[in-house]
Scaffold this motif. Structure first.
Motif, PDB file in Angstrom:
ATOM      1  N   SER A  74       1.187   0.219  -7.757  1.00 30.46           N
ATOM      2  CA  SER A  74       0.158  -0.781  -8.056  1.00 30.46           C
ATOM      3  C   SER A  74       0.477  -1.544  -9.343  1.00 30.46           C
ATOM      4  O   SER A  74       0.283  -2.760  -9.415  1.00 30.46           O
ATOM      5  N   SER A 103      -3.182   9.229   6.278  1.00 30.69           N
ATOM      6  CA  SER A 103      -3.340   9.443   4.842  1.00 30.69           C
ATOM      7  C   SER A 103      -2.337   8.621   4.047  1.00 30.69           C
ATOM      8  O   SER A 103      -2.682   7.992   3.034  1.00 30.69           O
ATOM      9  N   MET A 106      -3.324   5.006   3.837  1.00 28.78           N
ATOM     10  CA  MET A 106      -4.409   4.719   2.905  1.00 28.78           C
ATOM     11  C   MET A 106      -3.927   4.773   1.458  1.00 28.78           C
ATOM     12  O   MET A 106      -4.435   4.033   0.602  1.00 28.78           O
ATOM     13  N   ARG A 107      -2.948   5.611   1.164  1.00 26.92           N
ATOM     14  CA  ARG A 107      -2.326   5.572  -0.166  1.00 26.92           C
ATOM     15  C   ARG A 107      -1.653   4.228  -0.382  1.00 26.92           C
ATOM     16  O   ARG A 107      -1.762   3.615  -1.461  1.00 26.92           O
ATOM     17  N   ALA A 110      -4.260   1.496  -0.805  1.00 25.03           N
ATOM     18  CA  ALA A 110      -4.952   1.659  -2.090  1.00 25.03           C
ATOM     19  C   ALA A 110      -4.137   1.035  -3.215  1.00 25.03           C
ATOM     20  O   ALA A 110      -4.695   0.370  -4.113  1.00 25.03           O
ATOM     21  N   ASN A 111      -2.838   1.221  -3.192  1.00 25.62           N
ATOM     22  CA  ASN A 111      -1.983   0.623  -4.217  1.00 25.62           C
ATOM     23  C   ASN A 111      -1.978  -0.897  -4.118  1.00 25.62           C
ATOM     24  O   ASN A 111      -1.980  -1.604  -5.136  1.00 25.62           O
ATOM     25  N   GLU A 114      -5.482  -2.309  -5.227  1.00 25.51           N
ATOM     26  CA  GLU A 114      -5.654  -2.161  -6.678  1.00 25.51           C
ATOM     27  C   GLU A 114      -4.887  -3.247  -7.414  1.00 25.51           C
ATOM     28  O   GLU A 114      -5.404  -3.855  -8.370  1.00 25.51           O
ATOM     29  N   ARG A 159      -8.316  -0.092   6.573  1.00 26.30           N
ATOM     30  CA  ARG A 159      -7.550  -1.038   5.768  1.00 26.30           C
ATOM     31  C   ARG A 159      -8.357  -2.327   5.551  1.00 26.30           C
ATOM     32  O   ARG A 159      -8.439  -2.836   4.434  1.00 26.30           O
ATOM     33  N   ALA A 162     -11.078  -1.673   3.082  1.00 22.86           N
ATOM     34  CA  ALA A 162     -10.557  -1.527   1.721  1.00 22.86           C
ATOM     35  C   ALA A 162     -10.245  -2.888   1.104  1.00 22.86           C
ATOM     36  O   ALA A 162     -10.594  -3.160  -0.056  1.00 22.86           O
ATOM     37  N   GLU A 166     -12.411  -4.235  -2.206  1.00 22.38           N
ATOM     38  CA  GLU A 166     -11.767  -4.125  -3.508  1.00 22.38           C
ATOM     39  C   GLU A 166     -10.869  -5.289  -3.918  1.00 22.38           C
ATOM     40  O   GLU A 166     -10.630  -5.482  -5.106  1.00 22.38           O
TER      41      GLU A 166
END
Length: 310
Positions: A74, A103, A106-107, A110-111, A114, A159, A162, A166
């Motif tokens: 990120s 999983s 989603m990592r 998330a990066n 962010e 996704r 997210a 965000e």
């Protein structure tokens, strides 16, 4: 479930009485720079090629340049982005077949979100999937229930949520159906696998009698609609679908005819339930309304193009 990142503009397009997509650019104009996250993949490489055709400045980020699963991802991505960038987020670990893959995805996302939240770029296109939808009621549209029945669909829905929660930037989710083309790396059942089997002179084996009817879209059409979304700075959600369905048996016959070879087409006993009850049509009114000058490649022409490795 509907995501509205901005109030509808005068360029809002409508489908069945509800706005699906808005164009924030009153006239089409290219972004200052396009950033393609996942540029080495099937869709990513196609959009890079399309952008290069119009000499649009492009930052191509593949796994070689940026490991999106790394702890520093990120920070690195945020440092590469500029406020004037338009970002196409296509990178994913797909198709998702296990909880571990879900999983990891989603990592990855998330990066990305962010970094986008920190960089505040001008526009984001998230490449999603028609797998976010349930199987009915038919035909499917952008208003259809988003209750996926697979881990792959669950990943794309998570996704989308997210990015919407965000990223905090003008955003569009493009949801392609089954994509085909000569450079597909997955060798998925359908046009891509059938062509490769025919090229090798091997039998084409259908699931059951190949009676399932699905919508198939050429990768160049996906790239062109991404390109149009960039030019128009489109926001909302849109299905990338032709509105036509074809059986796998008919596709296999077309591939064999184009090959000029005597390739046997064999049926096989079906194991388990037929996916999507054997029929998954889409209404592409919203797509035609949003980009009225665009026309999808007819399946026969797309198969011929793939056979010629175009």
């Amino acid at each position: 479930m509907e995501h509205r990142p901005h109030p509808p503009s005068s360029g809002t397009k409508k489908c069945h009485g509800a706005s699906m997509i808005s164009h924030l650019n009153s006239t089409p104009q290219p972004p200052k720079r396009a950033v393609i996250i996942g540029s080495a993949g099937f869709v990513g490489s196609a959009i890079v090629k399309r952008l290069q055709g119009d000499n649009i400045p492009t930052l191509s980020l593949s796994r070689a340049e940026l490991d999106l699963l790394s702890p520093e991802a990120s920070n690195i991505l945020a440092g590469l982005l500029k406020p004037t960038d338009a970002v196409v987020a296509v990178a994913a670990i797909a198709p998702v077949k296990s909880a571990r893959m879900l999983s990891d995805n989603m990592r990855l996302v998330a990066n990305v979100v962010e970094a986008l939240g920190r960089a505040k770029v001008a526009h984001v296109i998230n490449i999603s999937s028609d797998a976010v939808y349930a199987d009915g009621p038919l035909p499917l549209t952008e208003q259809s229930p988003m209750t996926p029945g697979s881990l792959h669909g669950a990943m794309h829905l998570a996704r989308e949520l997210a990015f919407g929660a965000e990223a905090n930037v003008p955003l569009i989710h493009l949801r392609p159906t089954l994509i085909y083309g000569s450079s597909d790396p997955h060798n998925g059942y359908g046009p891509n696998r059938f062509r490769r089997l025919a090229d090798a002179g091997e039998d084409i084996v259908l699931f059951g009698e190949g009676e399932e009817r699905r919508d198939h879209v050429h990768v160049d059409d996906v790239a062109e609609l991404i390109f149009q979304a960039l030019l128009h700075k489109s926001v909302g959600a849109l299905n990338v679908v032709t509105g036509q369905v074809h059986s796998f048996a008919d596709i296999a016959k077309a591939v064999v005819a184009m090959s000029g070879k005597q390739i046997p087409i064999r049926i096989s006993p079906r194991i388990g339930a037929m996916p999507h009850n054997g029929y998954r049509p889409f209404d592409n009114t919203a797509c035609k309304s949003a980009y009225p000058q665009f026309n999808f490649t007819p399946l026969q022409d797309g198969l011929r193009r793939a056979a010629l490795r175009l």
